[in-house]
Design a protein around this motif. Structure first.
Motif, PDB file in Angstrom:
ATOM      1  N   ASN A 238       0.863  -1.147   0.022  1.00  0.00           N
ATOM      2  CA  ASN A 238       0.163   0.166   0.086  1.00  0.00           C
ATOM      3  C   ASN A 238       0.830   1.239  -0.149  1.00  0.00           C
ATOM      4  N   PRO A 239       1.629   1.524  -0.999  1.00  0.00           N
ATOM      5  CA  PRO A 239       2.451   2.917  -1.031  1.00  0.00           C
ATOM      6  C   PRO A 239       1.567   3.920  -1.480  1.00  0.00           C
ATOM      7  N   VAL A 240       0.645   3.760  -2.046  1.00  0.00           N
ATOM      8  CA  VAL A 240      -0.278   4.783  -2.585  1.00  0.00           C
ATOM      9  C   VAL A 240      -0.476   6.068  -1.532  1.00  0.00           C
ATOM     10  N   PRO A 241      -0.774   5.795  -0.522  1.00  0.00           N
ATOM     11  CA  PRO A 241      -1.084   6.930   0.683  1.00  0.00           C
ATOM     12  C   PRO A 241       0.065   7.671   0.945  1.00  0.00           C
ATOM     13  N   ALA A 242       1.063   6.979   1.347  1.00  0.00           N
ATOM     14  CA  ALA A 242       2.588   7.744   1.182  1.00  0.00           C
ATOM     15  C   ALA A 242       2.872   8.756   0.206  1.00  0.00           C
ATOM     16  N   LEU A 243       2.666   7.970  -1.162  1.00  0.00           N
ATOM     17  CA  LEU A 243       3.216   8.714  -2.359  1.00  0.00           C
ATOM     18  C   LEU A 243       2.101   9.909  -2.382  1.00  0.00           C
ATOM     19  N   MET A 244       0.802   9.752  -2.245  1.00  0.00           N
ATOM     20  CA  MET A 244      -0.211  11.079  -2.457  1.00  0.00           C
ATOM     21  C   MET A 244       0.650  12.151  -1.412  1.00  0.00           C
ATOM     22  N   GLU A 245       0.792  11.684  -0.198  1.00  0.00           N
ATOM     23  CA  GLU A 245       1.063  12.658   0.820  1.00  0.00           C
ATOM     24  C   GLU A 245       2.203  13.494   0.508  1.00  0.00           C
ATOM     25  N   VAL A 246       3.037  12.958  -0.324  1.00  0.00           N
ATOM     26  CA  VAL A 246       4.228  13.952  -0.504  1.00  0.00           C
ATOM     27  C   VAL A 246       3.906  14.651  -1.836  1.00  0.00           C
ATOM     28  N   LEU A 247       3.115  14.137  -2.674  1.00  0.00           N
ATOM     29  CA  LEU A 247       2.746  14.834  -4.169  1.00  0.00           C
ATOM     30  C   LEU A 247       2.747  16.139  -3.883  1.00  0.00           C
ATOM     31  N   VAL A 248       2.101  16.923  -2.789  1.00  0.00           N
ATOM     32  CA  VAL A 248       1.951  18.227  -2.964  1.00  0.00           C
ATOM     33  C   VAL A 248       2.396  18.790  -1.630  1.00  0.00           C
ATOM     34  N   GLY A 249       2.715  17.917  -0.516  1.00  0.00           N
ATOM     35  CA  GLY A 249       3.087  18.428   0.702  1.00  0.00           C
ATOM     36  C   GLY A 249       4.649  18.311   0.940  1.00  0.00           C
ATOM     37  N   HIS A 250       5.492  18.288  -0.126  1.00  0.00           N
ATOM     38  CA  HIS A 250       6.958  18.106   0.100  1.00  0.00           C
ATOM     39  C   HIS A 250       7.764  18.918  -0.824  1.00  0.00           C
TER      40      HIS A 250
END
Length: 132
Positions: free
Chosen positions: A42-54
């Motif tokens: 389940n990597p999608v939530p972690a990837l989504m978190e940094v797509l705009v927040g990093h």
């Protein structure tokens, strides 16, 4: 296995650590045989978190990883259901050209599945792509 620490490192506050974790995941996703195992973690939530927040360096690699996962037609629907399209659409307006390019690549891979296209259109994909 080594995937849980890599996925956890995506959220690391250190830009270089997060970037390298996203880069490692993106590289692993380039091999089709790896994607099922990766998606099992389940990597999608972690990837989504940094797509705009990093930092943009992290965003670019996260979008590349998302795009590589989306290249496997089996996972596009899961990625869309998670809400990744919204974050990728935001990245299309990034000041960083590479971020724009990686987001566009991920959206392109998602749209390559005809079953995803009506969902993407309903979610507003056309406005940032052809608008302005």
């Amino acid at each position: 296995g080594g995937l849980p620490p890599v996925i956890a490192a995506i959220r690391d506050a250190n830009v270089e650590t997060a970037r390298m974790a996203c880069c490692a995941l993106a590289n692993l996703c380039e091999v089709v045989e790896n994607t099922a195992l990766i998606m099992d973690h389940n990597p999608v939530p972690a990837l989504m978190e940094v797509l705009v927040g990093h930092a943009p360096l992290v965003q670019c690699e996260a979008a590349r990883a998302m795009g590589n996962l989306a290249a496997n037609i089996e996972y596009g629907d899961e990625i869309l259901r998670a809400g990744a399209q919204r974050y990728l659409m935001i990245m299309l307006r990034s000041e960083e050209e590479r971020c724009q390019r990686m987001a566009a690549m991920a959206l392109c891979n998602l749209a390559s599945n005809l079953q995803n296209q009506p969902k993407m259109i309903a979610a507003g994909i056309l406005e940032p792509v052809v608008g302005e």
